[in-house]
Structure formats: structure tokens, C-alpha cells
Design a protein around this motif. Structure first.
Motif, PDB file in Angstrom:
ATOM      1  N   LYS A   1     -43.492  17.554  37.940  1.00  0.00           N
ATOM      2  CA  LYS A   1     -44.431  17.758  39.040  1.00  0.00           C
ATOM      3  C   LYS A   1     -45.725  17.026  38.702  1.00  0.00           C
ATOM      4  O   LYS A   1     -46.505  17.475  37.879  1.00  0.00           O
ATOM      5  N   GLN A   2     -45.928  15.889  39.375  1.00  0.00           N
ATOM      6  CA  GLN A   2     -47.069  15.041  39.050  1.00  0.00           C
ATOM      7  C   GLN A   2     -48.344  15.487  39.762  1.00  0.00           C
ATOM      8  O   GLN A   2     -49.444  15.206  39.306  1.00  0.00           O
ATOM      9  N   ASN A   3     -48.206  16.142  40.908  1.00  0.00           N
ATOM     10  CA  ASN A   3     -49.356  16.693  41.631  1.00  0.00           C
ATOM     11  C   ASN A   3     -48.847  17.819  42.524  1.00  0.00           C
ATOM     12  O   ASN A   3     -47.718  18.271  42.364  1.00  0.00           O
ATOM     13  N   ASP A   4     -49.651  18.248  43.470  1.00  0.00           N
ATOM     14  CA  ASP A   4     -49.245  19.402  44.273  1.00  0.00           C
ATOM     15  C   ASP A   4     -48.182  19.069  45.312  1.00  0.00           C
ATOM     16  O   ASP A   4     -47.639  19.973  45.953  1.00  0.00           O
ATOM     17  N   ARG A   5     -47.854  17.763  45.485  1.00  0.00           N
ATOM     18  CA  ARG A   5     -46.874  17.391  46.504  1.00  0.00           C
ATOM     19  C   ARG A   5     -45.684  16.625  45.958  1.00  0.00           C
ATOM     20  O   ARG A   5     -44.614  16.659  46.557  1.00  0.00           O
TER      21      ARG A   5
ATOM     22  N   MET B   1     -35.529  13.608  37.630  1.00  0.00           N
ATOM     23  CA  MET B   1     -35.188  12.505  36.729  1.00  0.00           C
ATOM     24  C   MET B   1     -33.677  12.477  36.476  1.00  0.00           C
ATOM     25  O   MET B   1     -33.101  13.468  36.014  1.00  0.00           O
ATOM     26  N   ILE B   2     -33.050  11.344  36.787  1.00  0.00           N
ATOM     27  CA  ILE B   2     -31.610  11.205  36.558  1.00  0.00           C
ATOM     28  C   ILE B   2     -31.351  10.780  35.114  1.00  0.00           C
ATOM     29  O   ILE B   2     -32.253  10.274  34.425  1.00  0.00           O
ATOM     30  N   ASN B   3     -30.117  10.953  34.652  1.00  0.00           N
ATOM     31  CA  ASN B   3     -29.771  10.604  33.269  1.00  0.00           C
ATOM     32  C   ASN B   3     -29.275   9.172  33.145  1.00  0.00           C
ATOM     33  O   ASN B   3     -28.366   8.866  32.383  1.00  0.00           O
ATOM     34  N   SER B   4     -29.890   8.268  33.909  1.00  0.00           N
ATOM     35  CA  SER B   4     -29.557   6.845  33.842  1.00  0.00           C
ATOM     36  C   SER B   4     -30.710   6.081  34.473  1.00  0.00           C
ATOM     37  O   SER B   4     -31.843   6.583  34.502  1.00  0.00           O
ATOM     38  N   SER B   5     -30.435   4.902  35.008  1.00  0.00           N
ATOM     39  CA  SER B   5     -31.477   4.064  35.593  1.00  0.00           C
ATOM     40  C   SER B   5     -30.980   3.453  36.892  1.00  0.00           C
ATOM     41  O   SER B   5     -29.864   2.932  36.968  1.00  0.00           O
TER      42      SER B   5
ATOM     43  N   ASN C   1     -25.112  25.381  48.866  1.00  0.00           N
ATOM     44  CA  ASN C   1     -25.414  26.654  49.528  1.00  0.00           C
ATOM     45  C   ASN C   1     -26.768  27.222  49.099  1.00  0.00           C
ATOM     46  O   ASN C   1     -27.039  28.403  49.290  1.00  0.00           O
ATOM     47  N   GLU C   2     -27.644  26.361  48.530  1.00  0.00           N
ATOM     48  CA  GLU C   2     -28.966  26.800  48.099  1.00  0.00           C
ATOM     49  C   GLU C   2     -30.061  26.142  48.936  1.00  0.00           C
ATOM     50  O   GLU C   2     -29.823  25.177  49.662  1.00  0.00           O
ATOM     51  N   LYS C   3     -31.273  26.660  48.820  1.00  0.00           N
ATOM     52  CA  LYS C   3     -32.413  26.098  49.539  1.00  0.00           C
ATOM     53  C   LYS C   3     -32.685  24.671  49.068  1.00  0.00           C
ATOM     54  O   LYS C   3     -32.308  24.287  47.960  1.00  0.00           O
ATOM     55  N   TYR C   4     -33.380  23.903  49.911  1.00  0.00           N
ATOM     56  CA  TYR C   4     -33.650  22.505  49.580  1.00  0.00           C
ATOM     57  C   TYR C   4     -35.153  22.238  49.516  1.00  0.00           C
ATOM     58  O   TYR C   4     -35.965  23.016  50.007  1.00  0.00           O
ATOM     59  N   GLU C   5     -35.481  21.107  48.911  1.00  0.00           N
ATOM     60  CA  GLU C   5     -36.869  20.675  48.784  1.00  0.00           C
ATOM     61  C   GLU C   5     -36.940  19.155  48.845  1.00  0.00           C
ATOM     62  O   GLU C   5     -35.932  18.466  48.599  1.00  0.00           O
ATOM     63  N   ARG C   6     -38.110  18.644  49.162  1.00  0.00           N
ATOM     64  CA  ARG C   6     -38.299  17.193  49.170  1.00  0.00           C
ATOM     65  C   ARG C   6     -38.641  16.725  47.759  1.00  0.00           C
ATOM     66  O   ARG C   6     -39.510  17.309  47.096  1.00  0.00           O
TER      67      ARG C   6
END
Length: 463
Positions: free
Chosen positions: A326-330, A335-339, A363-368
Motif C-alpha cells: 500500500k503506497q498511499n491511501d488509494r 506483486m506477482i511472483n514473476s515479471s 466468491n469473495e469481495k473485490y478491490e481495485r
């Protein structure tokens, strides 16, 4: 209240779809349990589901054959696979099982064809269209293919000079083609393609060099549109100019028997993808038929060269989310385990987009969120999904790992990133899994290549 990730997808798209369905919160791809593959192989991994290749080939053939029958078109249709989209042995062998013709673009492509032929996988009566800028080495390889007895090799002339080299190097009778340098899309930085001979020069070149030539017969006219076959004014304008050159060649007594309609079909890159392939095929066949009838010529055989369309929808990449920053409030960075830069290089280089979906926790809540890769480069990220210009995933939970898949990315990735070579920040090439079915329809999965090791990279670097 509908606030689960599955609710988001079902409210936004027509879902489930042919390729994707969800059961108990887990994604199934073409009936394949992706979580089972993750448990067996771990992540990251690339996969190729081989049956899709044959399915794409047969879909396209059906569109052309149906349109030709409907319009009483007398010519034939020939499907070519462009090797540059994926040079892997398993791709080429799957194509040859379906009797595709081959389009090459470099000298080393010819070595691949010779290797396939020696294994009994490539017949000598396969059309081999030799495109691209031809060096002397490339032309010598074409000669080698002819000396092996291949009967349908057609070098497509890209520039005036290579015709003279062909004339010097090859002594036998040979059908050849000419590539037209199409005008580029107005959004491009330059006006005319660097490949091919200009529209205004084709007929004069034929009369100057090819008419009544003792060895060579001009039989194919080819054009390629870099943006691919699309239903827009730009494409139809280029096709119109192409058939106009064809008519002028016929009027100058050229025996053009093949028209090579270049530019690939689009690949599904969103769950909202809706492209009318049949309509496009009908229009292309109709315009070519009208042009041939206008100059009282036999209906030419129609060739297409489809690379990405053939192989892209057979491939995918699967990653695991390692952590969330979390770099800021938004801004939340998963981070994926590759590139992305090394495994999906065209997403980084030309902002190409693919279908991205979580494998589990539907089946869980989502976020941006934003998706970030492991390299130290600020450009190693994936930031816009196709439907909202944003990425939504199930809410991050450190105690319950989440896996994400990128689908329909089976073309160009490993040739652009450099398979088996050195990657940015020495992030290793992921393992590659092949998926197919046995004679009883049971899924067969096998490891084509393990994840690259540090020892392999150190050896390349001279340590």
C-alpha cells in the motif's frame, strides 16, 4: 448485496463463456481445473493447450469454404501458419497435423522446415511462402529447400535487388510472388510500409523483369496490413488498391493464380469480445470475386497467413500474488511472483492487453489494485483491464494465496523476451506446460521446460 468478484464479472459480461466457467469459487479454463495444475506444478508457469490450435485452423477454413460456396467462388482457400508467432516444435507439429501451409520470414525458418521434413512431419507438397527481406543466406536456404524436392515454394519478392539474387542463385523453374508495400494506418509514424514494392511500381516491375521470364512465373500477389484485418475504412481502402493492382496485372497478361490477403484476424482479448469473422470473410471473398470477374479472370486461390490467430488463444500465464504493498491511501500493489516485462513483453512494450482473471477466491469481495512485477524497473506493471481501465481482484488475504491467470497470450511472448536467455534483473523464464488429450479424451499435462535456473544464466554470462 452482490459484492463478490463473481458478481462483478457476471454483471459486467455475458458469463460463463465457452472458455471460462467458475465452480465453488475456482476458475475452469476450457474444462481444465487450473487449481489442480497449480498444485501439481507450482507457479509461475506458462501453458499451451494444443487442441485450440487445430480448432482455430478449422474455424477459419469453415468460414472461407462456407463463404466461397455461398458466393459460387471457383478458387480454393489455403491456410498458412506464420512461424514467427511461435517457432516451438509442438506448435508447428500441431499445425502440420491439420495440413496447414507455412509462411517463413527468415533463413532459420527454413532450417525448422527441413527438420520437420526429416522427422516425417512436413510433406514436400506443402506451400511454403517465403516472405520478409531476403539476405543471400535466406535465398540459399530457399534453394536448399527446392533441392530437397519441395514443389510449392513461392519466394515473395520484397524489393528489386533480391529478385536479381534469386535469378543468380536458382536455376529451376519457379513460381514467385510480389509483396505490395501497403500504406500504413494514419496513426503510424511513417506513411508507407518498409516491406514490399510500392503500388505504382508493381506493374512496371512485372513488365521489366518478369514478363516472359525463362525461369520465373509471377503467380502470387501479396499485401499485408500491419493493423490486421478489421472492418474499417483503412482496411477496405487498402484491399481496394490491392485488387486494383491485381486487375492491372491481369490486363498486362500476368497469370496471377493466388492472392495472399495479409494481415491477421483479431484475437479475443476481453470477455466482451465480439467480432464478426464471417462478415469479414464474406466481404473479402465478394470483393476479390468482383475484381476477377471484372477482368474476366479465373477466380484466384486465396491465401491467408495467420500467426497470432492460430496460436495466441492456446496460451496463458499463471502467477501467484506474493504480497500487497500500500503506497498511499488509494494505490494497492499486488506483486506477482514473476515479471510482466519478461513473460508478457508486449504488454510492456506496446501496451497489449489480455484476458486477466483470478484462478481462485471468486466468491469473495473485490478491490481495485495494480499488478506489479519483480524487476526493479518502474515499467514492470500491468494497470488496465479491458472493461473498466482498472483491475479488480478478490481482496488480498496473506493467509489465503491468490493466483491470477492471463489468457490468450500464446503468440510472440517467448520469442520477444528471449526464451532460455538472460532476462531483466535475471528473473528466470517460468516453467512451460503442454496440455492436450489422450485418445479417450482424458487431459494429459506434461512439463515441456522447467523454470530456468541460476546455473543456466550464469553459464550464459560466462561465470
Amino acid at each position: 448485496m452482490k459484492n463478490k468478484y463473481q458478481d462483478l464479472i457476471e454483471q459486467t459480461f455475458d458469463f460463463p463463456q465457452e472458455e471460462f466457467s467458475v465452480e465453488n469459487g475456482e476458475l475452469s479454463y476450457r474444462g481444465i481445473d487450473m487449481n489442480a495444475l497449480i498444485e501439481k506444478y507450482g507457479t509461475p508457469f506458462r501453458f499451451t493447450y494444443l487442441p485450440v490450435i487445430g480448432k482455430q485452423i478449422e474455424r477459419c477454413r469453415n468460414w472461407f469454404h462456407s463463404s466461397m460456396k455461398k458466393q459460387d467462388y471457383k478458387g480454393k482457400y489455403e491456410y498458412c501458419y506464420c512461424t514467427k508467432s511461435s517457432h516451438f516444435n509442438f506448435v508447428l507439429e500441431e499445425c502440420t497435423k491439420h495440413k496447414t501451409n507455412i509462411e517463413t520470414s527468415s533463413a532459420f525458418d527454413i532450417d525448422i522446415l527441413i527438420a520437420l521434413h526429416k522427422k516425417g512431419k512436413l510433406d514436400k507438397d506443402t506451400y511454403v511462402l517465403c516472405n520478409g527481406y531476403k539476405t543471400e543466406v535466406y535465398i540459399k536456404k530457399i534453394k536448399e529447400l527446392l533441392e530437397l524436392g519441395f514443389t510449392k515454394v513461392i519466394p515473395v519478392i520484397d524489393n528489386f535487388q533480391e529478385f536479381d539474387i534469386l535469378d543468380e542463385q536458382i536455376d529451376q523453374e519457379l513460381e514467385i510472388g510480389i509483396r505490395i508495400a501497403s500504406e500504413e494506418d494514419p496513426k503510424f509514424e511513417f506513411y508507407t510500409s518498409r516491406l514490399g514494392i510500392g503500388y505504382k511500381d508493381v506493374v512496371s516491375f512485372y513488365n521489366w523483369k518478369l514478363k516472359d521470364h525463362k525461369k520465373f512465373k509471377l503467380s502470387m500477389l501479396h499485401f499485408f496490413v500491419n493493423t490486421g484485418i478489421r472492418d474499417n475504412a483503412y482496411y477496405w481502402n487498402e484491399l481496394h488498391k490491392f485488387v486494383s493492382v491485381y486487375e492491372n496485372l491481369i490486363k498486362n497478361d500476368a497469370d496471377i493464380t493466388y492472392l495472399n490477403v495479409g494481415g491477421g484476424f483479431p484475437v479475443k482479448n476481453t470477455l466482451a469480445f465480439d467480432f464478426d469473422y464471417e462478415y469479414l470473410v464474406d466481404e473479402i471473398i465478394g470483393q476479390i470475386k468482383m475484381s476477377a470477374d471484372h477482368v474476366d479472370a479465373r477466380h484466384p486461390d486465396i491465401f491467408t497467413e495467420f500467426g497470432s490467430f492460430t496460436v495466441a488463444e492456446a496460451g496463458g500465464m499463471v502467477y501467484t500474488i506474493l504480497d500487497q504493498k500500500k503506497q498511499n491511501d488509494r494505490e494497492k500493489w499486488n506483486m506477482i511472483n514473476s515479471s510482466f516485462m519478461t513473460t508478457l513483453p508486449d504488454a510492456w512494450a506496446i501496451s497489449k492487453r489480455f484476458i486477466m482473471l483470478p484462478i481462485n477466491r471468486w466468491n469473495e469481495k473485490y478491490e481495485r489494485v495494480f499488478l506489479g512485477g519483480l524487476t526493479c524497473d518502474s515499467d514492470d506493471y500491468y494497470n488496465s483491464e479491458q472493461h473498466t481501465n482498472a483491475i479488480y481482484l478478490p481482496v488480498y488475504n496473506k493467509k489465503e494465496p491468490m493466483h491470477v491467470g492471463f489468457f490468450n497470450c500464446g503468440a510472440y511472448q517467448e520469442s520477444i523476451s528471449g526464451y532460455g536467455g538472460i532476462k531483466h534483473c535475471l528473473i528466470p523464464s517460468p516453467k512451460h506446460i503442454l496440455l492436450s488429450h489422450d485418445e479417450n479424451g482424458k487431459l494429459v499435462d506434461e512439463l515441456f521446460a522447467p523454470q530456468q535456473t541460476s546455473e543456466e544464466m550464469l553459464k550464459i554470462l560466462g561465470y
